[in-house]
Structures are given as structure tokens and as C-alpha cells.
Design a protein around this motif. Structure first.
Motif, PDB file in Angstrom:
ATOM      1  N   MET A  40      -0.509  -9.359  -4.145  1.00 48.76           N
ATOM      2  CA  MET A  40      -1.339  -8.619  -5.069  1.00 48.76           C
ATOM      3  C   MET A  40      -1.525  -7.223  -4.491  1.00 48.76           C
ATOM      4  O   MET A  40      -1.856  -7.074  -3.327  1.00 48.76           O
ATOM      5  N   SER A  41      -1.275  -6.210  -5.284  1.00 49.93           N
ATOM      6  CA  SER A  41      -1.526  -4.870  -4.787  1.00 49.93           C
ATOM      7  C   SER A  41      -3.028  -4.606  -4.823  1.00 49.93           C
ATOM      8  O   SER A  41      -3.803  -5.377  -5.378  1.00 49.93           O
ATOM      9  N   LEU A  42      -3.418  -3.518  -4.235  1.00 56.01           N
ATOM     10  CA  LEU A  42      -4.823  -3.162  -4.144  1.00 56.01           C
ATOM     11  C   LEU A  42      -5.148  -2.061  -5.139  1.00 56.01           C
ATOM     12  O   LEU A  42      -4.249  -1.460  -5.724  1.00 56.01           O
ATOM     13  N   MET A  43      -6.434  -1.807  -5.312  1.00 58.07           N
ATOM     14  CA  MET A  43      -6.879  -0.729  -6.188  1.00 58.07           C
ATOM     15  C   MET A  43      -8.097  -0.070  -5.552  1.00 58.07           C
ATOM     16  O   MET A  43      -8.731  -0.642  -4.671  1.00 58.07           O
ATOM     17  N   ILE A  44      -8.392   1.128  -5.978  1.00 56.33           N
ATOM     18  CA  ILE A  44      -9.568   1.841  -5.491  1.00 56.33           C
ATOM     19  C   ILE A  44     -10.543   1.960  -6.651  1.00 56.33           C
ATOM     20  O   ILE A  44     -10.181   2.400  -7.735  1.00 56.33           O
ATOM     21  N   THR A  45     -11.790   1.539  -6.409  1.00 58.42           N
ATOM     22  CA  THR A  45     -12.794   1.563  -7.472  1.00 58.42           C
ATOM     23  C   THR A  45     -13.491   2.920  -7.525  1.00 58.42           C
ATOM     24  O   THR A  45     -13.325   3.763  -6.637  1.00 58.42           O
TER      25      THR A  45
ATOM     26  N   ASN B 104       3.250   3.096   3.093  1.00 57.05           N
ATOM     27  CA  ASN B 104       4.165   3.173   1.946  1.00 57.05           C
ATOM     28  C   ASN B 104       3.916   4.399   1.066  1.00 57.05           C
ATOM     29  O   ASN B 104       4.546   4.540   0.020  1.00 57.05           O
ATOM     30  N   ASN B 105       2.980   5.248   1.479  1.00 58.00           N
ATOM     31  CA  ASN B 105       2.616   6.421   0.672  1.00 58.00           C
ATOM     32  C   ASN B 105       2.219   6.026  -0.753  1.00 58.00           C
ATOM     33  O   ASN B 105       2.551   6.716  -1.710  1.00 58.00           O
ATOM     34  N   ALA B 106       1.505   4.919  -0.858  1.00 54.92           N
ATOM     35  CA  ALA B 106       1.082   4.420  -2.168  1.00 54.92           C
ATOM     36  C   ALA B 106      -0.226   5.029  -2.635  1.00 54.92           C
ATOM     37  O   ALA B 106      -0.578   4.911  -3.800  1.00 54.92           O
ATOM     38  N   ILE B 107      -0.946   5.689  -1.739  1.00 53.94           N
ATOM     39  CA  ILE B 107      -2.252   6.248  -2.078  1.00 53.94           C
ATOM     40  C   ILE B 107      -2.128   7.755  -2.288  1.00 53.94           C
ATOM     41  O   ILE B 107      -1.519   8.455  -1.486  1.00 53.94           O
TER      42      ILE B 107
ATOM     43  N   GLY C 202      -6.164  11.098  -7.272  1.00 53.24           N
ATOM     44  CA  GLY C 202      -6.124  11.045  -8.726  1.00 53.24           C
ATOM     45  C   GLY C 202      -6.977  12.163  -9.301  1.00 53.24           C
ATOM     46  O   GLY C 202      -7.375  13.080  -8.580  1.00 53.24           O
ATOM     47  N   ASP C 203      -7.285  12.088 -10.577  1.00 54.94           N
ATOM     48  CA  ASP C 203      -8.106  13.117 -11.214  1.00 54.94           C
ATOM     49  C   ASP C 203      -9.507  13.192 -10.611  1.00 54.94           C
ATOM     50  O   ASP C 203     -10.028  14.280 -10.405  1.00 54.94           O
ATOM     51  N   GLU C 204     -10.097  12.026 -10.349  1.00 54.12           N
ATOM     52  CA  GLU C 204     -11.455  12.010  -9.817  1.00 54.12           C
ATOM     53  C   GLU C 204     -11.578  11.320  -8.465  1.00 54.12           C
ATOM     54  O   GLU C 204     -12.414  11.701  -7.656  1.00 54.12           O
ATOM     55  N   ILE C 205     -10.789  10.277  -8.258  1.00 56.04           N
ATOM     56  CA  ILE C 205     -10.821   9.526  -7.001  1.00 56.04           C
ATOM     57  C   ILE C 205      -9.392   9.240  -6.578  1.00 56.04           C
ATOM     58  O   ILE C 205      -8.449   9.487  -7.325  1.00 56.04           O
ATOM     59  N   TYR C 206      -9.243   8.702  -5.377  1.00 56.14           N
ATOM     60  CA  TYR C 206      -7.914   8.300  -4.923  1.00 56.14           C
ATOM     61  C   TYR C 206      -7.427   7.115  -5.748  1.00 56.14           C
ATOM     62  O   TYR C 206      -8.222   6.327  -6.258  1.00 56.14           O
ATOM     63  N   ILE C 207      -6.116   7.007  -5.876  1.00 58.73           N
ATOM     64  CA  ILE C 207      -5.509   5.906  -6.627  1.00 58.73           C
ATOM     65  C   ILE C 207      -4.406   5.273  -5.792  1.00 58.73           C
ATOM     66  O   ILE C 207      -3.871   5.901  -4.874  1.00 58.73           O
ATOM     67  N   ILE C 208      -4.084   4.031  -6.113  1.00 59.01           N
ATOM     68  CA  ILE C 208      -3.017   3.307  -5.430  1.00 59.01           C
ATOM     69  C   ILE C 208      -1.926   2.980  -6.431  1.00 59.01           C
ATOM     70  O   ILE C 208      -2.198   2.392  -7.482  1.00 59.01           O
ATOM     71  N   ASP C 209      -0.696   3.353  -6.103  1.00 60.66           N
ATOM     72  CA  ASP C 209       0.459   3.046  -6.947  1.00 60.66           C
ATOM     73  C   ASP C 209       0.843   1.591  -6.693  1.00 60.66           C
ATOM     74  O   ASP C 209       1.300   1.252  -5.594  1.00 60.66           O
ATOM     75  N   PRO C 210       0.674   0.706  -7.682  1.00 64.21           N
ATOM     76  CA  PRO C 210       0.973  -0.716  -7.469  1.00 64.21           C
ATOM     77  C   PRO C 210       2.458  -0.978  -7.193  1.00 64.21           C
ATOM     78  O   PRO C 210       2.802  -2.011  -6.632  1.00 64.21           O
ATOM     79  N   ASN C 211       3.318  -0.047  -7.551  1.00 63.98           N
ATOM     80  CA  ASN C 211       4.750  -0.209  -7.282  1.00 63.98           C
ATOM     81  C   ASN C 211       5.097   0.070  -5.824  1.00 63.98           C
ATOM     82  O   ASN C 211       6.184  -0.281  -5.375  1.00 63.98           O
ATOM     83  N   LYS C 212       4.183   0.687  -5.101  1.00 60.48           N
ATOM     84  CA  LYS C 212       4.411   0.991  -3.683  1.00 60.48           C
ATOM     85  C   LYS C 212       3.512   0.188  -2.748  1.00 60.48           C
ATOM     86  O   LYS C 212       3.783   0.095  -1.562  1.00 60.48           O
ATOM     87  N   CYS C 213       2.429  -0.364  -3.272  1.00 62.09           N
ATOM     88  CA  CYS C 213       1.468  -1.082  -2.428  1.00 62.09           C
ATOM     89  C   CYS C 213       1.988  -2.474  -2.079  1.00 62.09           C
ATOM     90  O   CYS C 213       2.311  -3.272  -2.962  1.00 62.09           O
TER      91      CYS C 213
ATOM     92  N   LEU D 188      10.721  -4.743   1.640  1.00 62.86           N
ATOM     93  CA  LEU D 188      12.141  -4.614   1.985  1.00 62.86           C
ATOM     94  C   LEU D 188      12.848  -3.629   1.062  1.00 62.86           C
ATOM     95  O   LEU D 188      13.695  -2.843   1.512  1.00 62.86           O
ATOM     96  N   GLN D 189      12.495  -3.648  -0.201  1.00 59.09           N
ATOM     97  CA  GLN D 189      13.094  -2.708  -1.153  1.00 59.09           C
ATOM     98  C   GLN D 189      12.657  -1.272  -0.847  1.00 59.09           C
ATOM     99  O   GLN D 189      13.473  -0.345  -0.872  1.00 59.09           O
ATOM    100  N   LEU D 190      11.373  -1.082  -0.547  1.00 60.80           N
ATOM    101  CA  LEU D 190      10.859   0.264  -0.256  1.00 60.80           C
ATOM    102  C   LEU D 190      11.417   0.844   1.028  1.00 60.80           C
ATOM    103  O   LEU D 190      11.549   2.064   1.154  1.00 60.80           O
ATOM    104  N   THR D 191      11.736  -0.016   1.986  1.00 63.94           N
ATOM    105  CA  THR D 191      12.198   0.474   3.285  1.00 63.94           C
ATOM    106  C   THR D 191      13.709   0.384   3.474  1.00 63.94           C
ATOM    107  O   THR D 191      14.206   0.717   4.533  1.00 63.94           O
ATOM    108  N   ALA D 192      14.413  -0.057   2.448  1.00 61.49           N
ATOM    109  CA  ALA D 192      15.879  -0.178   2.538  1.00 61.49           C
ATOM    110  C   ALA D 192      16.511   1.200   2.707  1.00 61.49           C
ATOM    111  O   ALA D 192      16.079   2.177   2.109  1.00 61.49           O
ATOM    112  N   THR D 193      17.531   1.257   3.513  1.00 65.83           N
ATOM    113  CA  THR D 193      18.269   2.505   3.712  1.00 65.83           C
ATOM    114  C   THR D 193      19.245   2.669   2.560  1.00 65.83           C
ATOM    115  O   THR D 193      19.962   1.753   2.210  1.00 65.83           O
TER     116      THR D 193
END
Length: 83
Positions: free
Chosen positions: A1-6, A21-24, A27-38, A77-82
Motif C-alpha cells: 500500500m502506498s502512503l499519503m500525506i494528510t 524513490n523521489n515520490a514526495i 503540492g499546491d498546499e501541502i506535500y504529496i506522495i506519488d503512488p506510482n513511485k511510493c 525493482l521496476q523503479l530501480t531497474a537499469t
């Protein structure tokens, strides 16, 4: 499960540099987490590093992006693949 910032986020800037993973990002008002990278730091650390440093405990599981540890590892593994 990816995470989120409230919306309890205070924009303290400590979580963003901790994400391997540079997922954070800001955002417009607060930080956000990209679920595709988390990956909840699976493959990098034993615990999510953003949660470790968050002073207000505003990073829960994202119920809209449920993933098993195996799925998170596959994403890592997909995010870190060469290429």
C-alpha cells in the motif's frame, strides 16, 4: 500500500529528501506522495523513512492504493531497474 500525506501536514520539508524513490513533492498546499513511485521504502529500508521523520504523524496508508509487500517489491525493482 502506498502512503499519503494528510492536510495535517505543516510543510516542514523534512520528508521530501528522505524518500529514496523521489515520490514526495510539494503540492499546491501541502506535500504529496506519488503512488506510482511510493514503495513504503520496501527494497531500501525496513520502515518508511518519511514516517520516521514526520513531526506531526500525517502520513498514513493510502486506502486508494492498496498493495502487498510483493507488489511493493516489484514496483521497487521496476523503479530501480537499469535502462
Amino acid at each position: 500500500m502506498s502512503l499519503m500525506i494528510t492536510d495535517e501536514c505543516i510543510n516542514c520539508d523534512v520528508c521530501e529528501p528522505e524518500c529514496p524513490n523521489n515520490a514526495i513533492s510539494q503540492g499546491d498546499e501541502i506535500y504529496i506522495i506519488d503512488p506510482n513511485k511510493c514503495t513504503e521504502c520496501v527494497g531500501h529500508f525496513d520502515t518508511p523513512q518519511c514516517r520516521e521523520v514526520c513531526p506531526v504523524d500525517c502520513i498514513p496508508d493510502d486506502p486508494n492504493h492498496v498493495e502487498s509487500k510483493d507488489q511493493l517489491m516489484a514496483k521497487f525493482l521496476q523503479l530501480t531497474a537499469t535502462k
